[in-house]
Design an enzyme around this catalytic site. Structure first.
Site, PDB file in Angstrom:
ATOM      1  N   ARG A  14       1.031  -1.232  -0.101  1.00 18.30           N
ATOM      2  CA  ARG A  14      -0.126   0.075  -0.012  1.00 18.30           C
ATOM      3  C   ARG A  14       0.741   1.284   0.079  1.00 18.30           C
ATOM      4  O   ARG A  14       2.164   1.149   0.566  1.00 18.30           O
ATOM      5  CB  ARG A  14      -0.764   0.010   1.311  1.00 18.30           C
ATOM      6  CG  ARG A  14      -2.096  -1.063   1.219  1.00 18.30           C
ATOM      7  CD  ARG A  14      -2.969  -0.573   0.131  1.00 18.30           C
ATOM      8  NE  ARG A  14      -4.214  -1.715   0.060  1.00 18.30           N
ATOM      9  CZ  ARG A  14      -4.219  -2.551  -0.947  1.00 18.30           C
ATOM     10  NH1 ARG A  14      -3.378  -2.815  -1.594  1.00 18.30           N
ATOM     11  NH2 ARG A  14      -5.455  -3.243  -0.942  1.00 18.30           N
TER      12      ARG A  14
ATOM     13  N   HIS B 162      -1.198   0.351  -9.832  1.00 18.57           N
ATOM     14  CA  HIS B 162      -1.751  -0.477  -8.726  1.00 18.57           C
ATOM     15  C   HIS B 162      -2.353  -1.675  -9.447  1.00 18.57           C
ATOM     16  O   HIS B 162      -3.517  -1.937  -9.395  1.00 18.57           O
ATOM     17  CB  HIS B 162      -2.901   0.360  -7.935  1.00 18.57           C
ATOM     18  CG  HIS B 162      -3.330  -0.449  -6.802  1.00 18.57           C
ATOM     19  ND1 HIS B 162      -3.756  -0.059  -5.554  1.00 18.57           N
ATOM     20  CD2 HIS B 162      -3.459  -1.869  -6.371  1.00 18.57           C
ATOM     21  CE1 HIS B 162      -3.811  -0.983  -4.958  1.00 18.57           C
ATOM     22  NE2 HIS B 162      -3.675  -2.289  -5.303  1.00 18.57           N
TER      23      HIS B 162
HETATM   24  P1  NDP Z   1      -0.993 -11.695   4.401  1.00 15.61           P
HETATM   25  O1  NDP Z   1      -1.892 -11.073   5.723  1.00 15.61           O
HETATM   26  O2  NDP Z   1      -1.171 -13.146   4.125  1.00 15.61           O
HETATM   27  O3  NDP Z   1       0.488 -11.337   5.207  1.00 15.61           O
HETATM   28  C1  NDP Z   1       0.982 -10.240   5.709  1.00 15.61           C
HETATM   29  C2  NDP Z   1       2.539 -10.440   6.364  1.00 15.61           C
HETATM   30  O4  NDP Z   1       2.735  -9.200   7.140  1.00 15.61           O
HETATM   31  C3  NDP Z   1       2.338 -11.630   7.486  1.00 15.61           C
HETATM   32  O5  NDP Z   1       3.530 -12.393   7.293  1.00 15.61           O
HETATM   33  C4  NDP Z   1       2.405 -10.796   8.994  1.00 15.61           C
HETATM   34  O6  NDP Z   1       3.161 -11.534   9.881  1.00 15.61           O
HETATM   35  C5  NDP Z   1       3.096  -9.698   8.385  1.00 15.61           C
HETATM   36  N1  NDP Z   1       2.885  -8.330   9.387  1.00 15.61           N
HETATM   37  C6  NDP Z   1       1.824  -7.966   9.557  1.00 15.61           C
HETATM   38  N2  NDP Z   1       1.821  -6.970  10.480  1.00 15.61           N
HETATM   39  C7  NDP Z   1       3.090  -6.936  10.955  1.00 15.61           C
HETATM   40  C8  NDP Z   1       3.891  -6.200  11.773  1.00 15.61           C
HETATM   41  N3  NDP Z   1       3.244  -5.277  12.336  1.00 15.61           N
HETATM   42  N4  NDP Z   1       5.168  -6.737  11.833  1.00 15.61           N
HETATM   43  C9  NDP Z   1       5.798  -7.623  10.974  1.00 15.61           C
HETATM   44  N5  NDP Z   1       5.415  -8.159  10.182  1.00 15.61           N
HETATM   45  C10 NDP Z   1       3.734  -8.032  10.091  1.00 15.61           C
HETATM   46  O7  NDP Z   1      -1.205 -10.619   3.516  1.00 15.61           O
HETATM   47  P2  NDP Z   1      -1.096 -10.912   1.793  1.00 15.61           P
HETATM   48  O8  NDP Z   1       0.421 -11.663   1.793  1.00 15.61           O
HETATM   49  O9  NDP Z   1      -2.230 -11.586   1.321  1.00 15.61           O
HETATM   50  O10 NDP Z   1      -1.018  -9.554   1.258  1.00 15.61           O
HETATM   51  C11 NDP Z   1      -0.117  -8.502   1.762  1.00 15.61           C
HETATM   52  C12 NDP Z   1      -0.670  -7.031   1.070  1.00 15.61           C
HETATM   53  O11 NDP Z   1      -0.388  -7.070  -0.211  1.00 15.61           O
HETATM   54  C13 NDP Z   1      -2.305  -6.748   1.278  1.00 15.61           C
HETATM   55  O12 NDP Z   1      -2.638  -6.211   2.571  1.00 15.61           O
HETATM   56  C14 NDP Z   1      -2.108  -5.658   0.077  1.00 15.61           C
HETATM   57  O13 NDP Z   1      -2.259  -4.412   0.840  1.00 15.61           O
HETATM   58  C15 NDP Z   1      -1.054  -5.914  -0.770  1.00 15.61           C
HETATM   59  N6  NDP Z   1      -1.554  -6.372  -2.011  1.00 15.61           N
HETATM   60  C16 NDP Z   1      -1.589  -5.752  -3.262  1.00 15.61           C
HETATM   61  C17 NDP Z   1      -1.995  -5.782  -4.544  1.00 15.61           C
HETATM   62  C18 NDP Z   1      -1.394  -5.230  -5.806  1.00 15.61           C
HETATM   63  O14 NDP Z   1      -1.837  -5.176  -6.789  1.00 15.61           O
HETATM   64  N7  NDP Z   1      -0.727  -4.276  -5.537  1.00 15.61           N
HETATM   65  C19 NDP Z   1      -2.635  -7.171  -4.707  1.00 15.61           C
HETATM   66  C20 NDP Z   1      -2.906  -7.993  -3.683  1.00 15.61           C
HETATM   67  C21 NDP Z   1      -2.264  -7.661  -2.214  1.00 15.61           C
HETATM   68  P3  NDP Z   1       2.640 -12.872  10.494  1.00 15.61           P
HETATM   69  O15 NDP Z   1       2.793 -14.027   9.281  1.00 15.61           O
HETATM   70  O16 NDP Z   1       3.720 -13.124  11.669  1.00 15.61           O
HETATM   71  O17 NDP Z   1       1.104 -12.897  10.740  1.00 15.61           O
HETATM   72  C1  OXD Z   2      -5.524  -6.106  -3.107  1.00 15.48           C
HETATM   73  C2  OXD Z   2      -5.176  -5.314  -4.112  1.00 15.48           C
HETATM   74  O1  OXD Z   2      -5.203  -5.788  -1.863  1.00 15.48           O
HETATM   75  O2  OXD Z   2      -5.406  -5.503  -5.371  1.00 15.48           O
HETATM   76  O3  OXD Z   2      -6.290  -7.413  -3.432  1.00 15.48           O
HETATM   77  O4  OXD Z   2      -4.708  -4.349  -3.742  1.00 15.48           O
END
Ligand code: NDP
Ligand code: OXD
Length: 310
Positions: free
Chosen positions: A225, A273
């Protein structure tokens, strides 16, 4: 089953795909086709307008049609007494892996420097780091971060690490976790990939201090983001030469304003995006199987934990 679609984006492809794969479902579109709010069983939403999620007394589930749930979490009127799940879809994950691998290779192989050389008609081979030794670091080792890290390991990257809230065991990936380990993780990372969810804890995490903790010449790839990055700090680090390049898919303001310095920065790459998109054809299959779990009282995939914020 009555499904209500709430999103500023056009419903057409979701409507068509639901009709194809779930012919018994009644697909309604907010706000014109709601009908009796008490009839709504499941809400399908993406970036729902504020206040739009409340008022459906019999809804059993809110399904976020993307991976990031920050828009939904930032709406204080969104219900917290029914489960929220987010899309976990193999095609979405594959698309993000491609994006991350592409830009990692771009920076790893100095392609931004060759592009600059080409402008000046310069024929010069640059010293190349070995893939085995290149230190790549992934912020966030969830669905998307872990998949990107694994793909890089499969490509031969021998020094991949990841940072998450809780420690992870992933073959070939060094695990760093928790706030106390962030600086150690950054200090060893030459190419930084950001795949964190946007929460109160992660907002602004790419800032002057964290950028300074990276080694000089490091590069950033952010597809999580825009609000993870403090733009002025990144621009200052790029202009000062501490950060050599940035590939950015997400921005504090989207669409990126026409006069934003990122557009014309010689070492910033902008994509609109679309690092990875939800593809209804695949997503509806995932939604169907999660709805079957809901009916059977089984644990749901991609369930959001309101306390953690993701
Ligand atoms: P997940 O919820 O599966 O993974 C999040 C990861 O971040 C986990 O490993 C989690 O740790 C870690 N995390 C969260 N908070 C913290 C913190 N405070 N400190 C350290 N680590 C932290 O999310 P996804 O992988 O599915 O997606 C990630 C992001 O990608 C989405 O939220 C979205 O914003 C973005 N996205 C963007 C897209 C685009 O087209 N640009 C498309 C799809 C997604 P733990 O494993 O220990 O819980
Ligand atoms: C998502 C994105 O979070 O597209 O899936 O940004």
């Amino acid at each position: 089953m009555n499904l209500l679609y709430i999103s500023p984006e056009k419903p057409d492809i979701w409507r068509d795909e639901i009709a194809r794969q779930m012919p018994d479902a009644d697909f309604r579109v907010w706000p014109d086709e709601i009908g009796d709010p008490a009839e709504i069983d499941v809400i399908l939403c993406w970036r729902p307008p504020a206040d739009a999620l409340r008022g459906y007394p019999n809804a059993k589930l809110i399904y976020n049609l993307g991976a990031g749930i920050d828009a939904l979490m930032s709406d204080p009127t969104a219900p917290r007494d029914i489960p929220v799940v987010r899309l976990i879809d193999p095609l979405l994950t594959a698309g993000m892996t491609e994006y991350m691998v592409y830009w990692t290779l771009h920076f790893h192989r100095n392609f931004q420097r060759y592009a600059a050389q080409q402008k000046d008609h310069v024929w010069r081979s640059l010293p190349a780091a070995s893939t085995a030794g290149r230190r790549v670091g992934v912020l966030g080792l969830g669905e998307l971060g872990a998949a990107a890290a694994r793909a890089l390991v499969r490509l031969g990257f021998g020094a991949v690490a990841g940072w998450s809230r809780t420690p992870k065991t992933i073959d070939g990936v060094e695990s760093f976790s928790g706030a106390g380990d962030l600086k150690n993780f950054l200090g060893r990372t030459e190419i930084l990939l950001c795949l964190l969810p946007l929460t109160d804890e992660t907002r602004g995490i790419v800032n002057r201090d964290t950028l300074a903790a990276l080694p000089r010449g490091a590069c950033l790839i952010n597809a999580a983001r825009g609000a993870h990055v403090v733009d002025e700090d990144l621009l200052a680090a790029l202009d000062g030469g501490h950060i050599a390049g940035a590939a950015l898919d997400v921005f504090n303001a989207e669409p990126l304003p026409a006069d934003h310095p990122y557009w014309r920065h010689p070492r910033v790459y902008v994509t609109p995006h679309n690092a990875s998109l939800s593809i209804p054809e695949a997503a509806v299959g995932e939604i169907k199987s999660n709805l079957a779990r809901l009916s059977a009282g089984e644990p749901l995939l991609g369930r959001v934990d309101f306390d953690r914020g993701y």
